[in-house]
Design an enzyme around this catalytic site. Sequence first.
Site, mmCIF file in Angstrom:
data_model
loop_
_atom_site.group_PDB
_atom_site.id
_atom_site.type_symbol
_atom_site.label_atom_id
_atom_site.label_comp_id
_atom_site.label_asym_id
_atom_site.label_seq_id
_atom_site.Cartn_x
_atom_site.Cartn_y
_atom_site.Cartn_z
ATOM 1 N N TYR A 244 6.395 -5.733 10.946
ATOM 2 C CA TYR A 244 7.061 -4.454 10.718
ATOM 3 C C TYR A 244 6.062 -3.337 10.981
ATOM 4 O O TYR A 244 4.853 -3.582 11.040
ATOM 5 C CB TYR A 244 7.662 -4.365 9.308
ATOM 6 C CG TYR A 244 6.712 -4.660 8.167
ATOM 7 C CD1 TYR A 244 5.862 -3.679 7.660
ATOM 8 C CD2 TYR A 244 6.689 -5.925 7.565
ATOM 9 C CE1 TYR A 244 5.003 -3.944 6.613
ATOM 10 C CE2 TYR A 244 5.829 -6.197 6.521
ATOM 11 C CZ TYR A 244 4.986 -5.207 6.044
ATOM 12 O OH TYR A 244 4.142 -5.475 4.999
ATOM 13 N N HIS B 238 0.759 -6.014 10.952
ATOM 14 C CA HIS B 238 0.980 -4.975 11.957
ATOM 15 C C HIS B 238 0.228 -5.314 13.239
ATOM 16 O O HIS B 238 -0.857 -5.896 13.193
ATOM 17 C CB HIS B 238 0.500 -3.609 11.441
ATOM 18 C CG HIS B 238 0.969 -3.278 10.071
ATOM 19 N ND1 HIS B 238 2.290 -3.335 9.699
ATOM 20 C CD2 HIS B 238 0.281 -2.888 8.961
ATOM 21 C CE1 HIS B 238 2.401 -2.993 8.431
ATOM 22 N NE2 HIS B 238 1.198 -2.726 7.959
#
Length: 335
Positions: free
Chosen positions: A261, A311
């Site tokens: 995400y 990430h």
Amino acid sequence: MVALRNRNLKLFTVALAFFAITITSFLLSYTQNSMLYFRFSGPFMRFMASMRRPCNCETCISEAEISLWFDERFNYTIPPLLTKENSVISESAYKWWSHLQSERKAMDVNKAIEEMFKVIPGDNNLLVQNPYRCRTCAVVGNSGNLKDSQYGRDIDGHDFVLRMNHAPTAKFEKDVGNRTTHHFIYPESFRDLRENVSMVLIPFKVMDLQWVVSALTTGTINHTYAPVPRKIKVSKDEILVYHPEFMKYIYDNWLHRHGRYPSTGLLSVIFALHICDKVDLYGFGADSKGNWHHYWENNPSSGAFRQTGVHDGDFEAEIIGNLTSIKKIEVYKGR
């Protein structure tokens, strides 16, 4: 006969003179009007063109047909904030969002949103465009490259100053500024905020929505996957909630599903693209020696905030680089 001929000649001469005067007057009038047209049509056309632009800056972020790369990703119709008017989350977005952080006994999300908006207003007036406006945003990251940057005054000069997570300003004002208008947090990264600062909650699970209610009322929730404050000193009118649909839009359109995400930094940057006409970034990336650390840390080689595992830092950096190259944002790299 001669008298008649002279009379006709005089009439012809008068008529010819009248015709010549008329033509001359017309040509003079046309020339003057043409000069006036060319003199004033340029500014007028530029004024009319400016009325079609979404803002009054030299360049406007939401202006289309500047970059195909940008136009393929930017979708102004996706709302950044969860409000009473857009509180329905699509099935696809909910399926993706609900798996970001696991929950044992999750409350129904629609019920949680309904309960939350009984406590906080759930309004949003940030997205109103104005062709006469030039709203500026400073998105302040937490990079160590802010140390000794002397950016404080420049940062504070923006209309909106966006900060995130634990970012302190006390003792760092010369480099990071003193003003904050919007502070992005999730429950586990909450820090006390000053008055008149909007807290922008980034929810990763239903319990995060429940935590807002609890922290403003009963104080029953003190642990999610980590300890969280039972109570927070934030006016309910200053609480905004990041929309899960907007999170998925960033993940799909901008990240192309790299990583699990988006980072808080990228969530803040794309948020700024949607609410501001000009966006400047401070405190993003490594310092001049290649170190990744927070500006308040004493160990520049720790690499703390790059080692997240969820990430794709390189892909996010590429997005920032592309936005910079097409002049949608400006990045101040510090030291």
